[in-house]
Design a protein around this motif. Structure first.
Motif, PDB file in Angstrom:
ATOM      1  N   ARG A   1       4.665 -15.248  -3.685  1.00 40.17           N
ATOM      2  CA  ARG A   1       5.816 -14.905  -2.834  1.00 40.17           C
ATOM      3  C   ARG A   1       6.480 -16.109  -2.201  1.00 40.17           C
ATOM      4  N   ARG A   2       5.945 -17.277  -2.468  1.00 40.39           N
ATOM      5  CA  ARG A   2       6.550 -18.500  -1.930  1.00 40.39           C
ATOM      6  C   ARG A   2       7.509 -19.070  -2.957  1.00 40.39           C
ATOM      7  N   GLU A   3       8.663 -19.469  -2.499  1.00 41.57           N
ATOM      8  CA  GLU A   3       9.660 -20.062  -3.393  1.00 41.57           C
ATOM      9  C   GLU A   3       9.269 -21.471  -3.824  1.00 41.57           C
ATOM     10  N   ASP A   4       8.862 -22.283  -2.863  1.00 43.37           N
ATOM     11  CA  ASP A   4       8.547 -23.679  -3.147  1.00 43.37           C
ATOM     12  C   ASP A   4       7.040 -23.870  -3.050  1.00 43.37           C
ATOM     13  N   VAL A   5       6.387 -24.080  -4.188  1.00 45.48           N
ATOM     14  CA  VAL A   5       4.943 -24.286  -4.165  1.00 45.48           C
ATOM     15  C   VAL A   5       4.584 -25.769  -4.270  1.00 45.48           C
ATOM     16  N   THR A   6       5.592 -26.635  -4.129  1.00 41.91           N
ATOM     17  CA  THR A   6       5.339 -28.065  -4.298  1.00 41.91           C
ATOM     18  C   THR A   6       5.850 -28.887  -3.122  1.00 41.91           C
ATOM     19  N   GLU A   7       5.692 -28.421  -1.917  1.00 42.79           N
ATOM     20  CA  GLU A   7       6.109 -29.154  -0.727  1.00 42.79           C
ATOM     21  C   GLU A   7       5.409 -30.525  -0.734  1.00 42.79           C
ATOM     22  N   PRO A   8       6.151 -31.626  -0.930  1.00 42.12           N
ATOM     23  CA  PRO A   8       5.520 -32.950  -1.108  1.00 42.12           C
ATOM     24  C   PRO A   8       4.602 -33.371   0.036  1.00 42.12           C
ATOM     25  N   ALA A   9       5.012 -33.174   1.267  1.00 40.36           N
ATOM     26  CA  ALA A   9       4.167 -33.602   2.392  1.00 40.36           C
ATOM     27  C   ALA A   9       2.866 -32.806   2.425  1.00 40.36           C
ATOM     28  N   VAL A  10       2.954 -31.514   2.160  1.00 42.84           N
ATOM     29  CA  VAL A  10       1.746 -30.681   2.166  1.00 42.84           C
ATOM     30  C   VAL A  10       0.860 -31.037   0.978  1.00 42.84           C
ATOM     31  N   ASN A  11       1.456 -31.275  -0.187  1.00 45.90           N
ATOM     32  CA  ASN A  11       0.655 -31.647  -1.351  1.00 45.90           C
ATOM     33  C   ASN A  11      -0.102 -32.947  -1.113  1.00 45.90           C
ATOM     34  N   THR A  12       0.547 -33.915  -0.473  1.00 49.56           N
ATOM     35  CA  THR A  12      -0.125 -35.177  -0.147  1.00 49.56           C
ATOM     36  C   THR A  12      -1.266 -34.923   0.828  1.00 49.56           C
ATOM     37  N   TRP A  13      -0.999 -34.148   1.874  1.00 51.68           N
ATOM     38  CA  TRP A  13      -2.033 -33.805   2.856  1.00 51.68           C
ATOM     39  C   TRP A  13      -3.192 -33.080   2.175  1.00 51.68           C
ATOM     40  N   PHE A  14      -2.873 -32.132   1.289  1.00 48.48           N
ATOM     41  CA  PHE A  14      -3.916 -31.377   0.602  1.00 48.48           C
ATOM     42  C   PHE A  14      -4.813 -32.309  -0.209  1.00 48.48           C
ATOM     43  N   GLY A  15      -4.213 -33.196  -0.967  1.00 53.08           N
ATOM     44  CA  GLY A  15      -4.982 -34.078  -1.840  1.00 53.08           C
ATOM     45  C   GLY A  15      -5.752 -35.174  -1.133  1.00 53.08           C
ATOM     46  N   THR A  16      -5.211 -35.659  -0.009  1.00 50.34           N
ATOM     47  CA  THR A  16      -5.845 -36.802   0.651  1.00 50.34           C
ATOM     48  C   THR A  16      -6.670 -36.438   1.883  1.00 50.34           C
ATOM     49  N   THR A  17      -6.375 -35.309   2.499  1.00 47.13           N
ATOM     50  CA  THR A  17      -7.080 -34.930   3.726  1.00 47.13           C
ATOM     51  C   THR A  17      -7.896 -33.652   3.553  1.00 47.13           C
ATOM     52  N   PHE A  18      -7.253 -32.587   3.083  1.00 47.04           N
ATOM     53  CA  PHE A  18      -7.914 -31.281   3.014  1.00 47.04           C
ATOM     54  C   PHE A  18      -8.976 -31.225   1.920  1.00 47.04           C
ATOM     55  N   ALA A  19      -8.615 -31.563   0.697  1.00 46.74           N
ATOM     56  CA  ALA A  19      -9.564 -31.457  -0.425  1.00 46.74           C
ATOM     57  C   ALA A  19     -10.840 -32.268  -0.199  1.00 46.74           C
ATOM     58  N   PRO A  20     -10.755 -33.486   0.333  1.00 50.53           N
ATOM     59  CA  PRO A  20     -12.009 -34.220   0.571  1.00 50.53           C
ATOM     60  C   PRO A  20     -12.962 -33.510   1.540  1.00 50.53           C
TER      61      PRO A  20
END
Length: 130
Positions: A55-74
């Protein structure tokens, strides 16, 4: 639970935590939603998550993707005794968007797959339970 456009339910019969975004959300709401998913997963001790982004239009929000990969996923590394598996459920229209950008950054910390079919996503998550 429903906050920031997010519905969360733990399904011990699957077992999986299902997070469904019900509307467009701001980057702040998305990050807060992921923290809510993490808290619910911790409470259930669940390392398999279905993240429904259809239901989300934009699934590639750059700031969130960076945060996800560098902060959340670890934060997910070795958290539950088994690798965290994230099944991203997206619409066919969005399937070509760069959810894969998150995948490469986070792959060392968790296993990620993208699906357009919910049954296939649940099947993949169930493979982790064996």
């Amino acid at each position: 639970m429903s906050n920031y456009g997010l519905d969360l339910v733990y399904r011990p019969d699957l077992p999986a935590l299902i997070a469904r975004w019900q509307r467009e959300v701001t980057p702040y709401e998305l990050q807060t939603g992921y923290q809510a998913v993490l808290a619910a997963a911790d409470a259930a001790g669940c390392s398999r998550w279905l993240l429904d982004l259809r239901r989300r239009e934009d699934v590639t929000e750059p700031a969130v993707n960076t945060w996800f990969g560098t902060t959340f996923a670890p934060e997910l590394r070795e958290r539950y005794g088994a690798p965290v598996r994230l099944a991203f459920l997206v619409s066919p229209l969005r399937a070509q968007q760069a959810v894969t950008a998150v995948v490469s950054a986070a792959d060392a910390d968790c296993r990620i797959a993208t699906f357009t079919d919910e049954a296939a996503a649940h099947f993949w998550l169930a493979q982790a339970a064996e």
